[in-house]
Write a protein that holds these residues in place. Structure first.
Motif, short mmCIF file in Angstrom:
data_model
loop_
_atom_site.label_atom_id
_atom_site.label_comp_id
_atom_site.label_asym_id
_atom_site.label_seq_id
_atom_site.Cartn_x
_atom_site.Cartn_y
_atom_site.Cartn_z
N ARG A 38 1.85 -7.77 8.29
CA ARG A 38 0.88 -8.87 8.33
C ARG A 38 -0.17 -8.62 7.26
O ARG A 38 -0.81 -7.58 7.25
N ILE A 39 -0.33 -9.58 6.36
CA ILE A 39 -1.39 -9.52 5.36
C ILE A 39 -2.45 -10.56 5.74
O ILE A 39 -2.15 -11.75 5.86
N PHE A 40 -3.67 -10.11 5.92
CA PHE A 40 -4.76 -10.99 6.30
C PHE A 40 -5.41 -11.54 5.03
O PHE A 40 -5.99 -10.79 4.25
N GLU A 41 -5.31 -12.84 4.87
CA GLU A 41 -5.69 -13.48 3.61
C GLU A 41 -7.20 -13.54 3.39
O GLU A 41 -7.64 -13.70 2.25
N THR A 90 6.83 -0.54 14.54
CA THR A 90 5.70 -0.35 13.63
C THR A 90 5.15 -1.68 13.15
O THR A 90 5.90 -2.56 12.74
N LEU A 91 3.82 -1.79 13.19
CA LEU A 91 3.12 -2.95 12.63
C LEU A 91 2.26 -2.46 11.48
O LEU A 91 1.44 -1.55 11.65
N VAL A 92 2.46 -3.05 10.31
CA VAL A 92 1.70 -2.69 9.11
C VAL A 92 0.81 -3.87 8.74
O VAL A 92 1.29 -4.99 8.57
N PHE A 151 0.33 -1.73 -1.09
CA PHE A 151 0.70 -0.47 -0.46
C PHE A 151 1.11 -0.68 1.00
O PHE A 151 1.94 0.06 1.52
N SER A 152 0.55 -1.70 1.65
CA SER A 152 1.03 -2.07 2.99
C SER A 152 2.45 -2.62 2.89
O SER A 152 3.32 -2.30 3.71
N GLU A 153 2.69 -3.44 1.89
CA GLU A 153 4.03 -4.00 1.68
C GLU A 153 5.05 -2.89 1.43
O GLU A 153 6.17 -2.92 1.93
N GLU A 154 4.64 -1.89 0.66
CA GLU A 154 5.50 -0.75 0.35
C GLU A 154 5.89 0.00 1.62
O GLU A 154 7.05 0.37 1.82
N ILE A 155 4.92 0.23 2.48
CA ILE A 155 5.18 0.94 3.74
C ILE A 155 6.15 0.16 4.60
O ILE A 155 7.12 0.70 5.14
N ALA A 156 5.91 -1.14 4.72
CA ALA A 156 6.76 -1.98 5.58
C ALA A 156 8.19 -2.07 5.05
O ALA A 156 9.14 -2.23 5.83
N GLN A 157 8.36 -1.96 3.76
CA GLN A 157 9.70 -2.02 3.18
C GLN A 157 10.52 -0.77 3.50
O GLN A 157 11.74 -0.84 3.64
N VAL A 158 9.84 0.37 3.64
CA VAL A 158 10.55 1.63 3.84
C VAL A 158 10.83 1.91 5.31
O VAL A 158 11.87 2.46 5.66
N ILE A 159 9.91 1.53 6.21
CA ILE A 159 10.10 1.77 7.64
C ILE A 159 11.01 0.68 8.20
O ILE A 159 10.70 -0.51 8.11
N HIS A 174 -7.70 -8.80 -0.01
CA HIS A 174 -8.73 -8.48 -1.00
C HIS A 174 -9.20 -7.02 -0.91
O HIS A 174 -10.27 -6.68 -1.43
N ASP A 175 -8.39 -6.18 -0.27
CA ASP A 175 -8.71 -4.76 -0.14
C ASP A 175 -8.69 -4.10 -1.52
O ASP A 175 -7.71 -4.20 -2.24
N TRP A 176 -9.77 -3.40 -1.85
CA TRP A 176 -9.83 -2.78 -3.17
C TRP A 176 -9.34 -1.34 -3.17
O TRP A 176 -8.78 -0.87 -4.16
#
Length: 286
Positions: free
Chosen positions: A257-260, A228-230, A243-251, A235-237
């Protein structure tokens, strides 16, 4: 093309060949389902952004029931559960075994739900700018209160209430909210894109006014065992990166990858980097 599956008819389109001739050899490319967001939009916003992936994958785009070019029906059937089951029925209709699943925003929620339910049918899962629980709704409202204009906050109330009255009003929402969705927002380009998109008021109202308020997969994400790639946008509102970080922590063993330099529409803000990340992940996680 159209597939008559379950109690509806789903429009789908295919980009790229399946069989590739390479000298005296022939190899088969993996098939990827691209799951569009909204809900209430269609698959066309993925074109041509994801088209370069057709060099490595056969891409299957489709419109959720009641949206885009797919059949309309009772709005009560426009549910996340039906979107998942329609996707599985389309996979079977096309005679496919394992597929790559790429979902963005609400499409990411469908993709995650599909992966929880049918992990054996996915070779790779890629979710972009999405969330795994209803908590994204409150956080998005907080961010909009901080960053948005009065005009944006006013029209967004129709989103939170699930009270869009017609397609023109929904189209106006996306145009007014454009600068919140993309750091590289260009009103001329974005306006043309939304003008050609087939919108579904019922689909977005049913979601935001109903089932998304109780949506929660957090206690089920551990069932996902596929690579899985999250991906999130800093700057997503509406689906902020936490919430991406949360998903990656559980799977287990998920890549994050966070796009700055991106907001919600990463495919607009950092398209080349996004495609590189997806292509690299598919090679690295074979």
């Amino acid at each position: 093309m159209r597939a008559k599956i379950r109690d509806t008819e789903i429009f789908f389109d295919v980009e790229g060949s399946s069989l590739v001739v390479d000298g005296d050899r022939i190899h088969t490319k993996p098939v990827a389902f691209l799951v569009h967001g909204g809900p209430g939009a269609d698959h066309t916003s993925y074109k041509p952004a994801f088209s370069p992936l057709a060099q490595k994958l056969q891409l299957v785009y489709f419109d959720h029931r009641g949206q885009g070019r797919s059949a309309r029906g009772l709005k009560e059937t426009y549910t996340l559960n039906n979107n998942v089951e329609d996707m599985e029925a389309l996979r079977r209709h096309l005679g496919l075994d394992q597929i790559v699943v790429i979902g963005t925003s609400y499409g990411g929620m469908v993709a995650l739900s599909y992966a929880v339910r049918y992990p054996q049918h996915i070779s790779h899962l890629i979710v972009i700018a999405t969330a795994a629980s209803f908590r994204f709704l409150q956080r998005a409202q907080e961010i909009l209160a901080q960053r948005g204009t009065e005009e944006q906050r006013k029209i967004a109330q129709k989103l939170w209430d699930g009270s869009f009255e017609n397609e023109e009003q929904l189209r106006e929402y996306f145009k007014i909210m454009g600068p919140m969705y993309s750091l590289t927002y260009d009103p001329c380009v974005s306006g043309k894109n939304w003008d050609r998109t087939i919108l579904s008021v019922d689909a977005i109202n049913v979601a935001f006014g109903g089932f998304l308020r109780s949506y929660n997969l957090l206690d089920q994400l551990h069932k996902i065992t596929t690579p899985t790639l999250v991906i999130g946008g800093r700057h997503d509102w509406i689906c902020p990166p936490e919430f991406s970080e949360e998903i990656a922590q559980v799977i287990k063993n998920a890549d994050l990858r966070i796009f700055e330099n991106s907001a919600h529409l990463i495919r607009a803000d950092e398209k080349e980097a996004l495609l590189d990340a997806i292509a690299g992940f598919l090679i690295y996680k074979r």
